[in-house]
Design a protein around this motif. Structure first.
Motif, PDB file in Angstrom:
ATOM      1  N   PHE A 217     -11.070   7.691  -9.542  1.00 46.96           N
ATOM      2  CA  PHE A 217     -11.588   7.168  -8.576  1.00 46.96           C
ATOM      3  C   PHE A 217     -12.871   7.868  -7.991  1.00 46.96           C
ATOM      4  CE2 PHE A 217     -13.222   4.033  -5.815  1.00 46.96           C
ATOM      5  CZ  PHE A 217     -13.622   4.090  -4.955  1.00 46.96           C
TER       6      PHE A 217
ATOM      7  N   HIS B  73      -6.096   4.857  -3.514  1.00 46.52           N
ATOM      8  CA  HIS B  73      -7.291   3.988  -4.753  1.00 46.52           C
ATOM      9  C   HIS B  73      -8.390   5.031  -4.617  1.00 46.52           C
ATOM     10  CE1 HIS B  73      -4.616   0.670  -4.090  1.00 46.52           C
ATOM     11  NE2 HIS B  73      -4.412   0.631  -5.373  1.00 46.52           N
ATOM     12  N   TYR B  74      -8.471   5.501  -3.218  1.00 44.52           N
ATOM     13  CA  TYR B  74      -9.689   6.368  -3.325  1.00 44.52           C
ATOM     14  C   TYR B  74      -9.490   7.847  -3.108  1.00 44.52           C
ATOM     15  CZ  TYR B  74     -10.516   1.635  -1.293  1.00 44.52           C
ATOM     16  OH  TYR B  74     -10.621   0.578  -0.766  1.00 44.52           O
TER      17      TYR B  74
ATOM     18  N   VAL C   9      -9.872  -0.901  -7.647  1.00 42.75           N
ATOM     19  CA  VAL C   9     -11.523  -0.034  -7.094  1.00 42.75           C
ATOM     20  C   VAL C   9     -12.082  -0.021  -8.661  1.00 42.75           C
ATOM     21  CG1 VAL C   9     -10.033   0.964  -4.956  1.00 42.75           C
ATOM     22  CG2 VAL C   9      -9.799   1.588  -7.491  1.00 42.75           C
ATOM     23  N   TYR C  10     -11.216  -0.160  -9.681  1.00 38.93           N
ATOM     24  CA  TYR C  10     -12.364   0.563 -10.647  1.00 38.93           C
ATOM     25  C   TYR C  10     -13.295  -0.933 -10.960  1.00 38.93           C
ATOM     26  CZ  TYR C  10      -9.401   4.472 -11.981  1.00 38.93           C
ATOM     27  OH  TYR C  10      -8.772   5.472 -11.988  1.00 38.93           O
TER      28      TYR C  10
ATOM     29  N   SER D   8     -10.546  -6.429  -3.151  1.00 40.29           N
ATOM     30  CA  SER D   8     -11.336  -5.626  -2.656  1.00 40.29           C
ATOM     31  C   SER D   8     -12.789  -5.828  -2.824  1.00 40.29           C
ATOM     32  CB  SER D   8     -11.367  -4.439  -3.796  1.00 40.29           C
ATOM     33  OG  SER D   8     -12.555  -3.308  -3.911  1.00 40.29           O
TER      34      SER D   8
ATOM     35  N   HIS E 117      -7.676   9.147  -5.459  1.00 43.03           N
ATOM     36  CA  HIS E 117      -7.332   9.770  -7.326  1.00 43.03           C
ATOM     37  C   HIS E 117      -8.184  10.032  -7.477  1.00 43.03           C
ATOM     38  CE1 HIS E 117      -6.170   9.056 -11.103  1.00 43.03           C
ATOM     39  NE2 HIS E 117      -5.032   8.241 -10.302  1.00 43.03           N
TER      40      HIS E 117
ATOM     41  N   GLU F 198      -2.966  -2.477  -8.524  1.00 42.72           N
ATOM     42  CA  GLU F 198      -3.379  -0.952  -9.792  1.00 42.72           C
ATOM     43  C   GLU F 198      -4.999  -0.584  -9.647  1.00 42.72           C
ATOM     44  OE1 GLU F 198      -1.159   0.076 -11.095  1.00 42.72           O
ATOM     45  OE2 GLU F 198       0.849  -0.986 -10.964  1.00 42.72           O
ATOM     46  N   MET F 199      -4.782   1.054 -10.175  1.00 45.45           N
ATOM     47  CA  MET F 199      -6.730   1.359  -9.755  1.00 45.45           C
ATOM     48  C   MET F 199      -7.079   0.030 -10.520  1.00 45.45           C
ATOM     49  SD  MET F 199      -6.214   3.949  -8.357  1.00 45.45           S
ATOM     50  CE  MET F 199      -7.603   4.575  -8.908  1.00 45.45           C
TER      51      MET F 199
ATOM     52  N   HIS G 199      -4.607  14.369  -5.993  1.00 45.01           N
ATOM     53  CA  HIS G 199      -5.422  14.249  -4.929  1.00 45.01           C
ATOM     54  C   HIS G 199      -5.577  14.301  -3.479  1.00 45.01           C
ATOM     55  CE1 HIS G 199      -4.052   9.235  -5.921  1.00 45.01           C
ATOM     56  NE2 HIS G 199      -3.628  10.280  -6.934  1.00 45.01           N
TER      57      HIS G 199
ATOM     58  N   TYR H 176       0.793  -0.993  -0.026  1.00 42.59           N
ATOM     59  CA  TYR H 176       0.495  -0.180   0.184  1.00 42.59           C
ATOM     60  C   TYR H 176       0.894   0.966   0.324  1.00 42.59           C
ATOM     61  CZ  TYR H 176      -3.464  -2.785   1.385  1.00 42.59           C
ATOM     62  OH  TYR H 176      -4.904  -3.892   1.344  1.00 42.59           O
TER      63      TYR H 176
END
Length: 444
Positions: free
Chosen positions: A362, A356-357, A328-329, A304, A359, A324-325, A266, A256
């Protein structure tokens, strides 16, 4: 044959020179005309490197020693045979002094083929972990060190009692005959060094074991000097630790944290939830987070999840081998499919302040879904406690550590989450399963 290995790009560049007839990864064949001119120019006082440069060669590319080696060989041929020595055989083999394969008797050709086969077998059996690596374009290629080639030549000759095969095997391995003999003559020195290594490693192993395998080369050096009054170069300690496979236990980088280099774009969101997890309305508060799962031989997968804080149901999840992103996508896409047409009018998606959150892409996707984003306070796991609790229980229930590949992990994740949602009764939701409790609240 050159000791240098030429890349695809270098071979293409060399072929553009009219003085070259052919190029392989290990060798360059020069035209007879160039060889004759080179010898004549050398006799007129020019040095080898100057001759090659004037005929369009890049010395850095072909190797600094190549011109000198070539001229020495060509001069010998010219003195013995004259210009005819370069013109009588294809590729000017007269310049090397090597006999043409067509001039060998069938028995000699058979012995040569046998020597080649025995050497290639020995090379194939040589432990891959003992080899060195180099970058070859994008891929990493495993090659033998020069000393390893000498060892294989010697082992092949001794094991199969090959006679008069040294020159051929050296040529096959891409090393010089003189280098092989130098290596043989250095055997006593190598044996003495091996004996010294065996003596030196005893103290290193003792300290390494005493410190529970958590001492590196510099730490071991300090312990040796202070506790044992022994001085040893840290480079030697590192070499011996690598040789005897003493691998230090070190803190591994948090995956992380590798992702957590946030840019100015961000941004965090306020904590709108304030630990009010039970809203008595399904779909109003959604919690999300990522955890890691070790499986197989130290391999790692990432899970996730999105959890409804009221019903405790896992609404959506996605398993990935990468942080990688996209992890979450994909979770958001599955969440959209699970919910259906629309989310709760006051729906909140709550998470920690992970990379991730925060970004911007996102956050844009969350907003597009009609969700309001909320985040825990920095370093406060209690603000997302139900999600953390689920991951803790999940790792107790799932048998993912025995899985051999990501496909088996995916099946195990599906099995546990399905059982959790549909068959695991919970005291805090009227002794119902999450799915039953959601239906109960909607009916009420």
């Amino acid at each position: 044959m050159s000791k240098k290995l030429y890349s695809e790009f270098q071979m293409k560049e060399l072929k553009k020179n009219s003085n070259i007839t052919s190029v392989s990864e290990r060798s360059i064949s020069y035209s007879p005309k160039f060889k004759i001119n080179a010898v004549k120019e050398y006799k007129n006082g020019k040095i080898p490197s100057q001759i090659f440069i004037e005929h369009g060669f890049d010395i850095e590319m072909i190797g600094k020693d190549q011109p000198k080696r070539c001229l020495r060989r060509w001069r010998e041929t010219f003195e013995r045979y004259g210009e005819e020595g370069f013109l009588s055989e294809r590729r000017g083999k007269g310049s090397t002094g090597r006999p043409s394969s067509s001039s060998l008797s069938p028995e000699e050709q058979l012995k040569k083929a046998e020597a080649r086969i025995k050497f290639l077998e020995a090379e194939n059996d040589f432990p891959k972990k003992a080899r060195s690596s180099r970058k070859a374009g994008v891929e990493e290629e495993t090659i033998l060190r020069q000393s390893e080639k000498f060892y294989l030549i010697d082992r092949t000759i001794q094991k199969h009692r090959l006679k008069k095969a040294i020159s051929y095997l050296c040529e096959l391995a891409g090393v010089s005959r003189s280098g092989y003999y130098d290596w043989l003559n250095a055997s006593p020195k190598r044996a003495k060094r091996e004996e010294q290594d065996e003596a030196d490693i005893v103290l290193i192993k003792e300290i390494f074991k005493k410190k529970d395998k958590k001492a590196g080369a510099l730490q071991i050096k300090m312990f040796m000097e202070n506790d044992h009054s022994t001085v040893m170069n840290p480079k030697k300690i590192r070499r011996l630790m690598a040789k005897y496979n003493l691998i230090t236990k070190i803190r591994r980088a948090n995956p992380y944290r590798k992702m957590a280099k946030a840019t100015k774009e961000h941004c965090t969101c306020p904590n709108l939830l304030n630990r009010e997890f039970n809203q008595n309305e399904p779909g109003k508060v959604l919690l999300t987070d990522i955890t890691y799962l070790y499986y197989g031989k130290g391999q790692k997968a990432y899970l996730s999840c999105v959890k409804d804080s009221t019903t405790k149901e896992i609404v959506a999840y996605h398993l990935s081998s990468s942080l990688e992103m996209d992890i979450v996508y994909s979770t958001l896409k599955k969440l959209k499919l699970a919910v259906g047409k629309t989310f709760h009018s006051e729906a909140i998606l709550h998470s920690d302040q992970g990379f991730h959150y925060t970004h911007p892409q996102f956050q844009h996707r969350v907003k597009t879904l009609g969700l309001t984003q909320s985040m825990s306070r920095k370093g406060n796991c209690w603000d997302n406690a139900p999600m953390e609790s689920f991951f803790g229980h999940f790792k107790d229930w799932a048998e993912y550590k025995t899985c051999k590949n990501i496909r088996e992990v995916r099946k195990e994740v599906y099995r546990v989450i399905e059982e959790y949602n549909h068959r695991r009764y919970q005291w805090g939701i009227n002794k119902m399963t999450p799915v039953q409790y959601r239906s109960h609240l909607l009916a009420a």
